[in-house]
Design a protein around this motif. Structure first.
Motif, PDB file in Angstrom:
ATOM      1  N   VAL A 241      -4.542 -19.792  -0.673  1.00 30.48           N
ATOM      2  CA  VAL A 241      -5.570 -18.764  -0.700  1.00 30.48           C
ATOM      3  C   VAL A 241      -4.878 -17.443  -0.967  1.00 30.48           C
ATOM      4  CG1 VAL A 241      -7.436 -17.634   0.585  1.00 30.48           C
ATOM      5  CG2 VAL A 241      -6.931 -20.062   0.976  1.00 30.48           C
ATOM      6  N   CYS A 242      -5.367 -16.687  -1.933  1.00 29.22           N
ATOM      7  CA  CYS A 242      -4.729 -15.408  -2.251  1.00 29.22           C
ATOM      8  C   CYS A 242      -5.269 -14.304  -1.357  1.00 29.22           C
ATOM      9  CB  CYS A 242      -4.917 -15.064  -3.731  1.00 29.22           C
ATOM     10  SG  CYS A 242      -6.603 -14.632  -4.183  1.00 29.22           S
ATOM     11  N   ARG A 245      -8.901 -13.748  -1.063  1.00 31.29           N
ATOM     12  CA  ARG A 245      -9.571 -14.887  -0.422  1.00 31.29           C
ATOM     13  C   ARG A 245     -10.201 -15.847  -1.423  1.00 31.29           C
ATOM     14  NH1 ARG A 245      -6.280 -14.582   2.611  1.00 31.29           N
ATOM     15  NH2 ARG A 245      -7.111 -15.256   4.589  1.00 31.29           N
ATOM     16  N   ILE A 246      -9.563 -15.952  -2.588  1.00 27.26           N
ATOM     17  CA  ILE A 246      -9.915 -16.968  -3.567  1.00 27.26           C
ATOM     18  C   ILE A 246      -9.118 -18.225  -3.239  1.00 27.26           C
ATOM     19  CG2 ILE A 246      -9.909 -17.596  -6.019  1.00 27.26           C
ATOM     20  CD1 ILE A 246      -9.942 -14.599  -6.665  1.00 27.26           C
ATOM     21  N   VAL A 247      -9.777 -19.374  -3.260  1.00 28.08           N
ATOM     22  CA  VAL A 247      -9.117 -20.643  -2.977  1.00 28.08           C
ATOM     23  C   VAL A 247      -8.675 -21.245  -4.306  1.00 28.08           C
ATOM     24  CG1 VAL A 247      -9.341 -22.923  -1.928  1.00 28.08           C
ATOM     25  CG2 VAL A 247     -10.593 -20.977  -0.964  1.00 28.08           C
ATOM     26  N   TRP A 248      -7.365 -21.414  -4.476  1.00 29.73           N
ATOM     27  CA  TRP A 248      -6.799 -21.885  -5.740  1.00 29.73           C
ATOM     28  C   TRP A 248      -6.391 -23.359  -5.634  1.00 29.73           C
ATOM     29  CZ3 TRP A 248      -6.735 -18.763 -10.029  1.00 29.73           C
ATOM     30  CH2 TRP A 248      -6.982 -17.411  -9.809  1.00 29.73           C
ATOM     31  N   GLY A 249      -6.542 -24.067  -6.751  1.00 31.02           N
ATOM     32  CA  GLY A 249      -6.130 -25.464  -6.811  1.00 31.02           C
ATOM     33  C   GLY A 249      -6.906 -26.346  -5.860  1.00 31.02           C
ATOM     34  N   ALA A 250      -8.228 -26.185  -5.829  1.00 31.25           N
ATOM     35  CA  ALA A 250      -9.050 -26.891  -4.854  1.00 31.25           C
ATOM     36  C   ALA A 250      -9.561 -28.227  -5.388  1.00 31.25           C
ATOM     37  CB  ALA A 250     -10.238 -26.027  -4.436  1.00 31.25           C
TER      38      ALA A 250
END
Length: 368
Positions: A241-242, A245-250
């Motif tokens: 999570v950057c 608060r973006i969830v990456w590689g989900a």
């Protein structure tokens, strides 16, 4: 793998008073709010908009009066619901002088529309503020209180700051939890919670480019007790999570949605609470085993397998997306999931993208 923006949108728009740094803090506020809230079912003919001289319809420009003469000030959300019940556009009414806006609402409620029951949610005023009208919904609206949901989370996951499940860090690193980076939100319209277990990561061989990858577990819970959103629980795996608060590689695993019909409170007890308990009690090893099984589950007829689940055209696009990302054709169920989520990133329409991602996550059930 997909990118989840749900929490980032909350983070970017919530004011300071709707941000919490622990589930305990959030629960205390929500329980206090529930204690001074009351729901009643009233005939639409028993409701009347009263203008307050000198103001516009927005910013306390009018109040809603009940059959016994009691008056409550509608929140921005409840004003929109009142306008909808009256058959008038809320955006237009907000720009009118309060007397004219009240006349439009009263015409709809008292004359133009058929008589119907309306469930209203009122919250008593505090520190000199007027009582609030928080919701105007149908009579069979099944309210699931935000306080009940957060209490269930506290029982299963603790305070959200310590222990296994907590507010996620930034780029996989622990950070001090503040209102600037929290993922716990609640206001007069809805509540949103994002917790993650980033300590017990799932090791997945040959995840991408023949390299081992480590995935964390996370979940979203969202609910509205005023009719603004369904009760939703989404579980997923992710890379990191950057700071936005973006969830990456989900990779989305499962989602439960409950509409606020009359049976919603019972469904919360029968479906959501057990699902949260299972997720809390499951080990990373169980999830890791399921993903390894998906990698090992080879597909003999890839075209036929994908076409039967996504349609021939989408099947071709999924295979092309996987080839572009991984440099090789689809061979296993895990590859099919990876390809489907890769193609989903290219879809510009949110509803279609989410539908495809959910179908991709369901493929893992084939090896469960």
């Amino acid at each position: 793998m997909s990118t989840l923006m749900d929490c980032s949108k909350q983070w970017a728009t919530r004011p300071a008073e709707e941000r919490f740094t622990s589930l305990h803090e959030m629960l205390a506020v929500l329980e206090a709010q529930r204690a001074i809230s009351r729901a009643r079912t009233i005939s639409s003919r028993g409701l009347r908009a009263i203008p307050i001289e000198g103001n516009t319809a927005n910013d306390w420009g009018l109040v809603i009066e009940g059959p016994n003469g009691g008056q409550v000030a509608p929140t921005n959300w409840a004003f929109g619901q009142a306008a909808s019940l009256a058959g008038a556009p809320a955006g237009y009414l907000r720009g009118l002088p309060a007397p004219l806006a009240a006349d439009c609402i009263n015409w709809g409620l008292q004359v133009d529309r058929d008589i119907e029951d309306v469930q209203v949610l009122m919250t008593a005023g505090q520190d000199g503020s007027p009582a609030q009208l928080r919701a105007m919904t149908g009579p069979k609206y099944g309210r699931v209180w935000n306080a009940d949901i957060v209490r269930a989370l506290v029982d299963r996951f603790g305070d959200g700051r310590t222990g296994q499940w907590r507010v996620p860090g930034e780029f996989g690193r622990d950070v001090a939890i503040t209102k600037d980076n929290t993922t716990l939100f609640a206001g007069d319209r809805d509540a949103f919670i994002f917790l993650a277990d980033e300590q017990n990561r799932i090791e997945l061989p040959n995840r991408r480019d023949a390299q081992t990858g480590a995935l964390a577990r996370g979940f979203f819970v969202q609910n509205s007790e005023v009719g603004a959103a369904t009760l939703r629980v989404k579980t997923f795996l992710f890379d990191y999570v950057c700071s936005n608060r973006i969830v990456w590689g989900a990779l989305e695993l499962d989602e439960i949605k409950i509409r606020h019909t009359a049976g919603a409170p019972d469904k919360f007890l029968e479906q959501v609470q057990p699902a949260l308990a299972n997720y809390a009690n499951s080990s990373a090893a169980n999830v890791e085993g399921a993903l390894r099984d998906a990698q090992a589950a080879k597909l003999d007829k890839v075209d036929q397998f994908l076409a039967g689940r996504f349609g021939p055209k989408v099947a071709q696009r999924i295979q092309a997306a996987h080839l572009a990302d991984e440099g090789r054709p689809i061979e296993s169920i895990w590859d099919a999931v990876t390809g489907a989520t890769a193609y989903a990133r290219e879809i510009p329409w949110t509803a279609d993208r989410v539908e495809l991602e959910e179908k991709a996550g369901e493929l893992l059930d084939l090896v469960a």
